[in-house]
Design a protein around this motif. Structure first.
Motif, PDB file in Angstrom:
ATOM      1  N   VAL A  38     -18.928 -14.621 -39.185  1.00 26.19           N
ATOM      2  CA  VAL A  38     -20.083 -13.786 -39.516  1.00 26.19           C
ATOM      3  C   VAL A  38     -21.075 -14.627 -40.301  1.00 26.19           C
ATOM      4  CG1 VAL A  38     -18.787 -11.613 -39.524  1.00 26.19           C
ATOM      5  CG2 VAL A  38     -18.999 -12.936 -41.633  1.00 26.19           C
ATOM      6  N   CYS A  39     -22.314 -14.222 -40.304  1.00 28.66           N
ATOM      7  CA  CYS A  39     -23.364 -14.943 -41.017  1.00 28.66           C
ATOM      8  C   CYS A  39     -23.191 -14.776 -42.522  1.00 28.66           C
ATOM      9  CB  CYS A  39     -24.731 -14.397 -40.592  1.00 28.66           C
ATOM     10  SG  CYS A  39     -26.107 -15.154 -41.490  1.00 28.66           S
ATOM     11  N   ASP A  40     -23.275 -15.914 -43.233  1.00 30.00           N
ATOM     12  CA  ASP A  40     -23.154 -15.871 -44.692  1.00 30.00           C
ATOM     13  C   ASP A  40     -24.319 -15.147 -45.337  1.00 30.00           C
ATOM     14  OD1 ASP A  40     -21.747 -19.231 -44.866  1.00 30.00           O
ATOM     15  OD2 ASP A  40     -20.813 -17.286 -44.529  1.00 30.00           O
ATOM     16  N   CYS A  41     -25.438 -15.064 -44.617  1.00 32.51           N
ATOM     17  CA  CYS A  41     -26.650 -14.479 -45.210  1.00 32.51           C
ATOM     18  C   CYS A  41     -26.695 -12.964 -45.030  1.00 32.51           C
ATOM     19  CB  CYS A  41     -27.882 -15.129 -44.593  1.00 32.51           C
ATOM     20  SG  CYS A  41     -29.449 -14.474 -45.213  1.00 32.51           S
ATOM     21  N   CYS A  42     -26.581 -12.504 -43.776  1.00 35.51           N
ATOM     22  CA  CYS A  42     -26.766 -11.069 -43.536  1.00 35.51           C
ATOM     23  C   CYS A  42     -25.522 -10.355 -43.049  1.00 35.51           C
ATOM     24  CB  CYS A  42     -27.891 -10.860 -42.513  1.00 35.51           C
ATOM     25  SG  CYS A  42     -27.471 -11.494 -40.856  1.00 35.51           S
ATOM     26  N   GLY A  43     -24.438 -11.121 -42.736  1.00 38.51           N
ATOM     27  CA  GLY A  43     -23.195 -10.497 -42.304  1.00 38.51           C
ATOM     28  C   GLY A  43     -23.120 -10.238 -40.820  1.00 38.51           C
ATOM     29  N   SER A  44     -24.136 -10.639 -40.047  1.00 35.77           N
ATOM     30  CA  SER A  44     -24.131 -10.410 -38.602  1.00 35.77           C
ATOM     31  C   SER A  44     -23.073 -11.286 -37.937  1.00 35.77           C
ATOM     32  CB  SER A  44     -25.517 -10.730 -38.028  1.00 35.77           C
ATOM     33  OG  SER A  44     -25.478 -10.729 -36.608  1.00 35.77           O
ATOM     34  N   ARG A  96     -28.203 -15.276 -34.838  1.00 26.23           N
ATOM     35  CA  ARG A  96     -29.262 -14.864 -33.891  1.00 26.23           C
ATOM     36  C   ARG A  96     -30.248 -13.887 -34.541  1.00 26.23           C
ATOM     37  NH1 ARG A  96     -28.329 -16.136 -28.584  1.00 26.23           N
ATOM     38  NH2 ARG A  96     -26.263 -16.932 -28.058  1.00 26.23           N
ATOM     39  N   ASP A  97     -29.811 -13.248 -35.628  1.00 30.37           N
ATOM     40  CA  ASP A  97     -30.686 -12.261 -36.263  1.00 30.37           C
ATOM     41  C   ASP A  97     -31.606 -12.885 -37.303  1.00 30.37           C
ATOM     42  OD1 ASP A  97     -29.587 -10.269 -34.723  1.00 30.37           O
ATOM     43  OD2 ASP A  97     -28.052  -9.769 -36.221  1.00 30.37           O
ATOM     44  N   CYS A  98     -31.028 -13.739 -38.192  1.00 26.26           N
ATOM     45  CA  CYS A  98     -31.850 -14.274 -39.274  1.00 26.26           C
ATOM     46  C   CYS A  98     -31.996 -15.793 -39.228  1.00 26.26           C
ATOM     47  CB  CYS A  98     -31.275 -13.862 -40.627  1.00 26.26           C
ATOM     48  SG  CYS A  98     -29.670 -14.621 -40.978  1.00 26.26           S
ATOM     49  N   GLU A  99     -31.369 -16.430 -38.220  1.00 26.88           N
ATOM     50  CA  GLU A  99     -31.459 -17.883 -38.034  1.00 26.88           C
ATOM     51  C   GLU A  99     -30.821 -18.684 -39.187  1.00 26.88           C
ATOM     52  OE1 GLU A  99     -32.363 -19.323 -35.268  1.00 26.88           O
ATOM     53  OE2 GLU A  99     -32.772 -17.343 -34.427  1.00 26.88           O
TER      54      GLU A  99
END
Length: 564
Positions: A148-154, A188-191
């Motif tokens: 998962v993305c460390d920034c937004c959890g996506s 893919r959501d926040c790059e």
């Protein structure tokens, strides 16, 4: 207290003014303290950087001398065996200075990190990175990427690239390069780019795996194989590594192991009883070699049924001054078993702080001169070789017989509790001792001054309290053989490495002997233990370092199984 309150003004404005003044004074004091602390850190960092630069200069000079000597041999040929020995000496000197320079560089980095206005120091290395031979097999160890993305959890991640860290590793007699891959993913959501953290290296800028480092260290300090001989063998196996690269490795890894050495030191000197001994070690000096000393202190409670793990601590000194053992034993109190070296005299004085040290003499050491004058087998060999046999002394033969009777009693009580040992000694050993002293006095009176037998008898009689301490304390051993066994490897290794390249090299050797001998005393393979410790120590919690000591150690794979 009431007078102080009465002295304060009544109106709010005046109180505010005094409060503001007090606050400004406190801020000024804190700022002055901060500046003083920063100044101290700056001075320490500048000193460390200067030492690192000096160490680098000495390593460069030694390297240039070695290069010049090798070029001269290529141009003019090998002129004599002496020139070959000179090259070996230069290689060993360069080895020690290179390791010292790397150690000083790392210490400078630590000091600079605590200062704010000191420029860092990085050595200029001719070989900053190894080109691993292509024929070596590769093993990919892929660190799982984030899910998962460390920034937004996506969870919508796509792989961008990967970072590969190459480590040269040695698996007994098999070489390979381990490529540790850390994949990068972008969201893919926040790059946002995500990647697993870089693994810990055994040493900074580490290119060698822990098993390879352990092998180099154990062969150098445990098997007494100098680095120049090691790299010759590696080259024959198809893995050429420069001497400076391996020396860098030794200096950095020895520094990484310092916390463990300090723990072994603390454990050793907490013992109830210590064995002490020293042995000579040649040290390369300006145009000659000098005789340095390696001091060994051994804690081994097994003879009197103690449960504390055995350990050994070694120190290096440039001479045999009495101030060295006095400094080593400054925090120790208890029983000390050693020879009659005069430098120990200060530690036996009453009223010593932090507590008394009781002298226990070595009967094996005292027996040797008598045995030489009573060695029937040696005399028979000399006669068979056509040499003049020595004169056998009936007094010496009787002395050896009586001392051997004491040792025979000791073999039966080895490993028993102090109380059991003391009871047997009072019953069996004390009658022998009670009869021995007047007999020795009588024989000494019959011998002329200067006679070897008289000297040997006087050596014991003048220290009779230390020789008979075992009759009143069951923890005392009859001999100091534990210390001599621990130092035996150093005496054997002198034939291989000939001398230490510097004082710093002697200190490094003493520290590594401490770890290796302690591992052996605990029935642990030093190389396996070092490999596992080096793999874990960089990321191991500092407050749990005692888990890595030989008597507490469990291999990493076993620890994972137990945790599961």
């Amino acid at each position: 207290m009431d007078h102080a309150l009465d002295a304060l003004p009544d109106d709010v404005a005046a109180l505010r003014a005094e409060l503001a003044l007090a606050r400004s004074e406190r801020v000024a004091a804190e700022e002055a303290l901060r500046i003083k602390s920063a100044s101290h850190s700056t001075l320490a960092a500048e000193h460390a950087v200067a030492q690192a630069k000096a160490a680098e200069d000495m390593a460069i000079i030694a390297h240039q001398k070695l290069v010049i000597e090798k070029l001269q041999r290529q141009i003019h040929g090998q002129r004599s065996e002496r020139s070959a020995r000179l090259t070996d000496q230069l290689e060993m000197t360069f080895e020690e200075l290179e390791a010292t320079a790397t150690e000083a560089e790392l210490l400078a980095e630590m000091a600079v990190s605590k200062a704010t206005h000191v420029a860092g120091f990085t050595r200029s290395r001719p070989h900053t990175r190894l080109n691993f031979p292509e024929h070596l097999p590769r093993e990919r160890v892929v660190v799982p990427g984030p899910t998962v993305c460390d920034c937004c959890g996506s969870d919508r991640l796509r792989k961008l690239s990967e970072d590969v860290t190459k480590t040269l590793e040695s698996i007994p007699r098999r070489w390979k390069v381990i490529e540790t891959v850390r994949e990068k993913f972008s969201c893919r959501d926040c790059e946002k780019i995500s990647q697993a953290p870089s693994p810990f290296h055994t040493i900074p800028r580490g290119w060698a795996g822990p098993s390879l480092i352990a092998m180099i260290l154990f062969e150098k300090f445990g098997q007494h194989q100098p680095l120049n001989r090691q790299i010759e063998r590696y080259a024959l196996e198809g893995v050429p590594i420069s001497l400076s690269t391996v020396a860098d490795l030794v200096g950095a890894s020895c520094l990484a192991l310092v916390p463990l050495i300090r723990l072994v030191e603390a454990h050793t000197f907490k013992g109830e009883r210590l064995h002490g001994d020293d042995t000579t070690v040649p040290v390369l000096a300006e145009g000659k070699t000098i005789t340095g000393r390696i001091w060994g202190y051994v804690k081994d409670d097994k003879p009197f049924g103690g449960t504390s793990p055995p350990s050994a601590m070694f120190y290096y000194s440039r001479d045999r001054g009495g101030e060295h053992p006095q400094a080593h034993l400054i925090k120790f109190k208890g029983l000390f078993q050693a020879d009659a070296y005069s430098g120990y005299g200060e530690i036996y004085k009453p009223g010593r702080s932090p507590g008394p040290i009781l002298e226990a003499a070595c009967w094996a050491h005292a027996r040797r001169p008598f045995f030489i004058m009573a060695d029937v087998e040696q005399n028979a060999r000399r006669k068979a070789e056509g040499k003049k046999p020595s004169v056998l002394s009936p007094i010496a033969m009787e002395m050896v017989r009586r001392i051997d009777a004491l040792f025979e009693i000791e073999r039966g009580i080895n490993g028993k509790s102090p109380e059991e040992r003391l009871a047997v000694r009072q019953t069996l050993s004390k009658p022998i001792i009670d009869d021995l002293e007047p007999w020795m006095q009588d024989q000494k009176a019959k011998l002329p001054n200067g006679h070897d037998l008289r000297k040997a008898l006087n050596y014991m009689l003048s220290r009779w309290h230390a020789f008979t301490l075992f009759l009143t304390d069951g923890r005392v051993c009859l001999s100091n053989n534990a210390a001599e066994r621990a130092s035996r490897g150093i005496a054997l290794g002198r034939r291989n490495w000939t001398f230490c390249g510097s004082d710093r090299g002697g200190q490094r050797a003493a520290a590594m002997y401490s770890l290796i001998v302690t591992a052996k005393m605990n029935k642990i393979d030093p190389q396996v233990w070092l490999a596992d410790v080096l793999a874990r120590i960089a990321g191991h919690p500092a407050h749990r370092l005692d888990e890595l000591l030989p008597w507490n150690w469990h291999p990493l794979t076993q620890s994972k199984t137990e945790a599961a």
